[in-house]
Design an enzyme around this catalytic site. Structure first.
Site, PDB file in Angstrom:
ATOM      1  N   HIS A 109       0.938  -1.193  -0.071  1.00 57.64           N
ATOM      2  CA  HIS A 109      -0.165  -0.107   0.002  1.00 57.64           C
ATOM      3  C   HIS A 109       0.774   1.164   0.024  1.00 57.64           C
ATOM      4  CE1 HIS A 109      -3.279  -2.597   0.129  1.00 57.64           C
ATOM      5  NE2 HIS A 109      -3.443  -2.529   1.553  1.00 57.64           N
ATOM      6  N   GLU A 163     -11.450  -4.202  -3.247  1.00 60.09           N
ATOM      7  CA  GLU A 163     -10.317  -3.157  -3.665  1.00 60.09           C
ATOM      8  C   GLU A 163     -10.205  -3.267  -5.249  1.00 60.09           C
ATOM      9  OE1 GLU A 163      -6.831  -3.683  -0.934  1.00 60.09           O
ATOM     10  OE2 GLU A 163      -8.374  -4.912   0.190  1.00 60.09           O
ATOM     11  N   HIS A 205     -10.173   1.349  -0.028  1.00 55.88           N
ATOM     12  CA  HIS A 205      -9.885   0.338   0.985  1.00 55.88           C
ATOM     13  C   HIS A 205     -10.970   0.240   2.020  1.00 55.88           C
ATOM     14  CE1 HIS A 205      -7.944  -2.583   3.197  1.00 55.88           C
ATOM     15  NE2 HIS A 205      -6.864  -2.680   2.312  1.00 55.88           N
TER      16      HIS A 205
HETATM   17  C1  BGC Z   1      -4.343  -6.622   1.835  1.00 56.73           C
HETATM   18  C2  BGC Z   1      -4.393  -7.396   3.259  1.00 56.73           C
HETATM   19  C3  BGC Z   1      -3.922  -6.557   4.175  1.00 56.73           C
HETATM   20  C4  BGC Z   1      -4.990  -5.580   3.959  1.00 56.73           C
HETATM   21  C5  BGC Z   1      -5.022  -4.338   5.414  1.00 56.73           C
HETATM   22  C6  BGC Z   1      -5.348  -5.758   2.061  1.00 56.73           C
HETATM   23  O1  BGC Z   1      -5.413  -4.875   0.671  1.00 56.73           O
HETATM   24  O2  BGC Z   1      -4.453  -7.471   0.631  1.00 56.73           O
HETATM   25  O3  BGC Z   1      -3.495  -8.400   2.970  1.00 56.73           O
HETATM   26  O4  BGC Z   1      -3.810  -7.148   5.450  1.00 56.73           O
HETATM   27  O5  BGC Z   1      -5.224  -4.726   2.969  1.00 56.73           O
HETATM   28  O6  BGC Z   1      -3.764  -3.916   5.406  1.00 56.73           O
END
Ligand code: BGC
Length: 348
Positions: free
Chosen positions: A105, A312, A179
């Site tokens: 991210h 997402e 998210h």
């Molecule tokens: C990821 C997860 C992660 C979550 C929160 C998601 O987009 O795929 O692995 O734990 O985000 O960070």
């Protein structure tokens, strides 16, 4: 259609954070400038009772601390980049490693941890906010000066529309998404295991133990005894035990990338609420809140494991290192432009 601005607090830098309240006659959406975040979404259920269906925090502090990305806008690159490195035009770039050996991210201080500029707007059938963020060359290790623009709007017919744009003056991986964690029975109301999900995806990316794509694209029926298969509506909990940890996988959305097409449909029988997702992106990360462990949320709500799910819409994880995946390198000759919408309805 109505839009109002509220104070949401002050950051340690002294910057003010604002909350925008967008409403049509039935739905109210709260958006924060910090992280361009979806903070709350109030929606009627089958008895007309309005509840907030987004996991999150009651105050700004929750978001500035260790949030699991509740409702935020993720960038420059949503999801994982293997070993935090990629090569563009012969130069290797290194990013912060913040998830095992990989980057997740956008690094330590991704777009979710910035206070975006906001410009509210109103048309006949929508109210929205245009969020803007400038990310200079070298920001979290990424090349190129990047200007991001994300427009979220609420429509008269109960959609939240999302327009993601980025202009970057040198070739750079870009992957923007939202998210939001949803619980269509209301945040804090247990798990989402009873929600019936349909994914318009007949393929899924295989991942290794660190959730990084192996490069293999599987048919959803190939592995784990069909547990990945959501081509027909199925309760999330039906096969979740067959997937260690739960779903945290990027599905390949059927149809032509770049065209706005159906991604997912989710129905919660208890509340009668339904959500439909459309997107132009090649993939969608279906994440079932696997890492939540009684996170303290709004008004003392506790979010257990699987207390929310995310859809997402995005480019494939690690695509900067996988030439076989659709390219996620954007630049002066290829501006980034993607769309998505989330449509809500309820039985009455
Ligand atoms: C990821 C997860 C992660 C979550 C929160 C998601 O987009 O795929 O692995 O734990 O985000 O960070």
């Amino acid at each position: 259609m109505d839009i109002r601005k509220h104070d949401f607090g002050t950051l340690y830098t002294g910057e003010r954070v604002h909350l925008y309240e967008l409403s049509n006659k039935k739905i109210t959406l709260f958006l924060s400038t910090y992280g361009a975040t979806w903070v709350a979404l109030f929606l009627p259920d089958k008895n007309g009772k309005k509840e907030d269906i987004l996991l999150g925090y009651p105050t700004l502090e929750g978001y500035t601390k260790n949030s699991p990305y509740f409702g935020v806008t993720v960038g420059r690159f949503a999801n994982r980049i293997g070993k935090g490195a990629f090569v563009v035009d012969g130069t290797t770039y290194h990013l912060p490693i913040n998830d095992g050996q990989n980057t997740l991210h956008g690094g330590y201080r991704g777009f979710d941890k910035r206070n975006w500029k906001a410009r509210p707007f109103k048309t006949k059938d929508t109210v929205g906010v245009c969020f803007e963020l400038y990310s200079p060359a070298g920001d979290e290790g990424f090349p190129g000066n990047l200007q991001a623009e994300v427009r979220y709007a609420l429509t008269k017919d109960h959609r939240i529309t999302c327009e993601y744009r980025a202009f970057v003056d040198a070739p750079c991986p870009v992957n923007l998404t939202n998210h939001a964690y949803f619980n269509l029975n209301g945040e804090g109301r247990g798990t989402i295991l009873d929600h019936e999900v349909r994914l318009f995806a007949s393929q899924v990316l295989e991942v290794d133990q660190n959730l990084l794509p192996t490069g293999k694209i599987l048919s959803v029926t190939d592995k784990n005894h069909g547990a990945f298969d959501f081509t027909r509506p199925k309760p999330i909990g039906q096969d979740i035990q067959k997937i260690p940890g739960g779903y945290d996988h990027c599905y390949v959305v059927d149809g032509k990338e770049g065209t706005l097409r159906p991604v997912a449909e989710v129905y919660a029988p208890l509340s009668g609420r339904r959500m439909r997702v459309f997107s132009t992106q090649p993939g969608v990360q279906f994440y079932t809140g696997n890492f939540l462990r009684n996170e303290v949320g709004k008004k003392g709500s506790l979010y257990p494991q699987h207390g929310g799910f995310c859809l997402e819409t995005q480019h494939f994880p690690d695509s900067p290192n996988r030439s076989e995946f659709p390219s996620a390198i954007f630049g002066p000759n290829r501006p980034y432009r993607e769309e998505a919408y989330f449509q809500f309805s309820w039985e009455s």
